[in-house]
Design an enzyme around this catalytic site. Structure first.
Site, PDB file in Angstrom:
ATOM      1  N   GLY A  71       9.735   2.632 -10.658  1.00 19.28           N
ATOM      2  CA  GLY A  71      10.510   3.969 -10.904  1.00 19.28           C
ATOM      3  C   GLY A  71      11.334   3.924 -12.202  1.00 19.28           C
ATOM      4  O   GLY A  71      11.328   4.945 -12.923  1.00 19.28           O
ATOM      5  N   THR A  72      11.586   2.606 -12.707  1.00 14.82           N
ATOM      6  CA  THR A  72      12.102   2.648 -14.289  1.00 14.82           C
ATOM      7  C   THR A  72      10.964   2.999 -15.315  1.00 14.82           C
ATOM      8  O   THR A  72      11.488   3.748 -16.276  1.00 14.82           O
ATOM      9  CB  THR A  72      12.523   1.070 -14.452  1.00 14.82           C
ATOM     10  OG1 THR A  72      13.685   0.923 -13.722  1.00 14.82           O
ATOM     11  CG2 THR A  72      13.003   0.895 -16.025  1.00 14.82           C
ATOM     12  N   ALA A 200       7.587   3.168  -4.938  1.00 19.39           N
ATOM     13  CA  ALA A 200       7.250   3.088  -3.534  1.00 19.39           C
ATOM     14  C   ALA A 200       8.324   2.136  -2.699  1.00 19.39           C
ATOM     15  O   ALA A 200       8.430   2.070  -1.445  1.00 19.39           O
ATOM     16  CB  ALA A 200       5.982   2.135  -3.550  1.00 19.39           C
ATOM     17  N   THR A 237      -4.982  -1.353 -17.249  1.00 17.95           N
ATOM     18  CA  THR A 237      -5.697  -1.689 -15.902  1.00 17.95           C
ATOM     19  C   THR A 237      -4.876  -1.066 -14.494  1.00 17.95           C
ATOM     20  O   THR A 237      -3.725  -1.879 -14.610  1.00 17.95           O
ATOM     21  CB  THR A 237      -6.343  -3.136 -15.845  1.00 17.95           C
ATOM     22  OG1 THR A 237      -7.020  -3.157 -17.077  1.00 17.95           O
ATOM     23  CG2 THR A 237      -7.183  -3.122 -14.561  1.00 17.95           C
ATOM     24  N   CYS A 325      20.578  -3.071  -9.917  1.00 24.58           N
ATOM     25  CA  CYS A 325      19.880  -3.265 -11.259  1.00 24.58           C
ATOM     26  C   CYS A 325      21.018  -3.703 -11.921  1.00 24.58           C
ATOM     27  O   CYS A 325      20.937  -4.227 -13.356  1.00 24.58           O
ATOM     28  CB  CYS A 325      19.222  -2.101 -11.718  1.00 24.58           C
ATOM     29  SG  CYS A 325      17.652  -1.343 -10.811  1.00 24.58           S
TER      30      CYS A 325
END
Length: 394
Positions: A71-72, A200, A237, A325
């Protein structure tokens, strides 16, 4: 001793179905999705199937999903990528004063690059002041970013109403939905946003998997110079197992959302009611109604959150004092101080975040062990001693 995990805002366990879906892509279906042969085809098909599942979760189109590492990263791509793409129209960006650091610090970086940042205040419940937001929008405002919900205090913003204000101006509107996508219903058309970040892990997918949804036709400049992956918007990738896991977790979240919300809301309300009625001088933080179903956050007056965390941990209870965080920063939360709480009260913050494995018995155990912990810490608290003397004297 009973073990109670109530720190699901920091990390959730991977669901068995998600792990099962991921496993073949570590060793059996290991091709590079960009390769033009059978091994590549299998991996590419899996990535595209997951892209569709993630898009379905938020009512978007598969081609609008950019997979990221978290998300960051999604928030950084939104703030930096959208701003750079719009900079010929202006250099003014609006964010709220309670954004996650992945938005706030990305905005600081853009400030060093010549952009101007305005922070929109919130009220005592953490709701953005929409009138002040409207007043702050200028002709050169190119980007507005307001989080959908705050993971620390649980307050859910009225993004639909905010988007109606923003869209009149032509600015691009982004929302950080890491705390809401997969947890409560999220539909990009209903919200009226142009970009939306998600991850996720909050809905029982793997860590290290995130996505940025960008409305078709909205330009975004890549953060990384690389290949043509993700439509040329995110080189590197693809992490196929993580993407497959995110897709499976999105599918399950969409299917089970109603029952999950009912379960979590019941536990949340049981904990809030029990702690408020069982301990004096406990303040519920965040909005009393418009809050995440998994979130019960408090400030306990006269003592520090870290002391409570350690004593709860000694009793087998895992919680946090705010965002994972920033939990090691040992500073009063910028979210709580922006909501008007004095730093000495904000230091006593506790965040309980329930998960699918949480039970009523877990909540009852917390309600049993918390009062003696608070009482013991207050006996050692100069602030509480001063409060009692002033109360006696007054």
């Amino acid at each position: 001793m009973r073990q109670v995990y109530l720190d699901n805002a920091a990390a959730t366990p991977l669901l068995p179905e998600v792990l099962e879906a991921m496993l073949p892509y570590f060793s059996k279906i290991y091709g590079n999705p960009q390769s033009i042969h059978g091994w590549g085809d299998g991996a590419r098909d899996a990535v595209e199937e997951s892209r569709g599942k993630v898009a379905d979760l938020i009512g978007g189109q598969p081609e609008e999903i950019i997979f990221t590492s978290s998300g960051t990263e999604a928030n950084n791509l939104a703030i930096k990528g959208l701003a750079q793409a719009q900079q010929t129209k202006g250099k003014h960006i609006l964010i709220s004063s309670i954004e996650h650091f992945s938005v706030a610090n990305a905005a600081k970086t853009m400030e060093k690059r010549g952009f101007e940042i305005t922070h929109i205040p919130v009220d005592k419940h953490g709701l953005v002041d929409i009138d002040k937001l409207a007043a702050a929008i200028r002709n050169d405002t190119i980007l507005v970013s307001i989080m959908h919900a705050n993971g620390e205090v649980g307050t859910i913003q009225d993004i639909k109403r905010i988007s109606q204000v923003v869209k009149k101006t032509g600015a691009v509107f982004h929302t950080d939905a890491v705390a809401t996508a997969g947890t409560i219903p999220v539909n990009v058309a209903d919200l009226g946003v142009d970009a939306l970040s998600m991850a996720a892990n909050p809905f029982y997918g793997p860590k290290g998997a995130g996505a940025l949804w960008v409305r078709k036709g909205t330009r975004v400049i890549p953060l990384l110079d690389g290949g043509v992956q993700e439509g040329g918007r995110r080189g590197g990738t693809e992490d196929v197992p993580a993407i497959v896991g995110m897709g499976k977790a999105a599918e399950l979240a969409r299917r089970d959302m109603k029952s999950r919300i009912e379960h979590l809301s019941f536990l949340r309300d049981r904990l809030i009611k029990g702690l408020i009625s069982g301990i004096d001088h406990v303040i519920l933080t965040g909005h009393p109604q418009n809050r995440l179903p998994c979130n019960a956050s408090f400030c306990v007056e006269f003592i520090e959150g870290e002391s409570m965390l350690m004593m709860l941990s000694a009793k087998g209870v895992a919680v946090s004092s705010g965002s994972a965080c920033t939990s090691r920063a040992l500073k009063a939360s910028h979210v709580l101080t922006a909501m008007g709480l004095p730093p000495e009260i904000a230091q006593g913050s506790l965040l309980f975040s329930m998960g699918l494995e949480s039970t009523p018995e877990d909540i009852d155990y917390v309600l049993e062990v918390m009062p003696p912990i608070v009482e013991r810490l207050r006996q050692m608290s100069p602030l509480y001693d001063k409060f009692l003397k002033e109360k006696k004297g007054g």
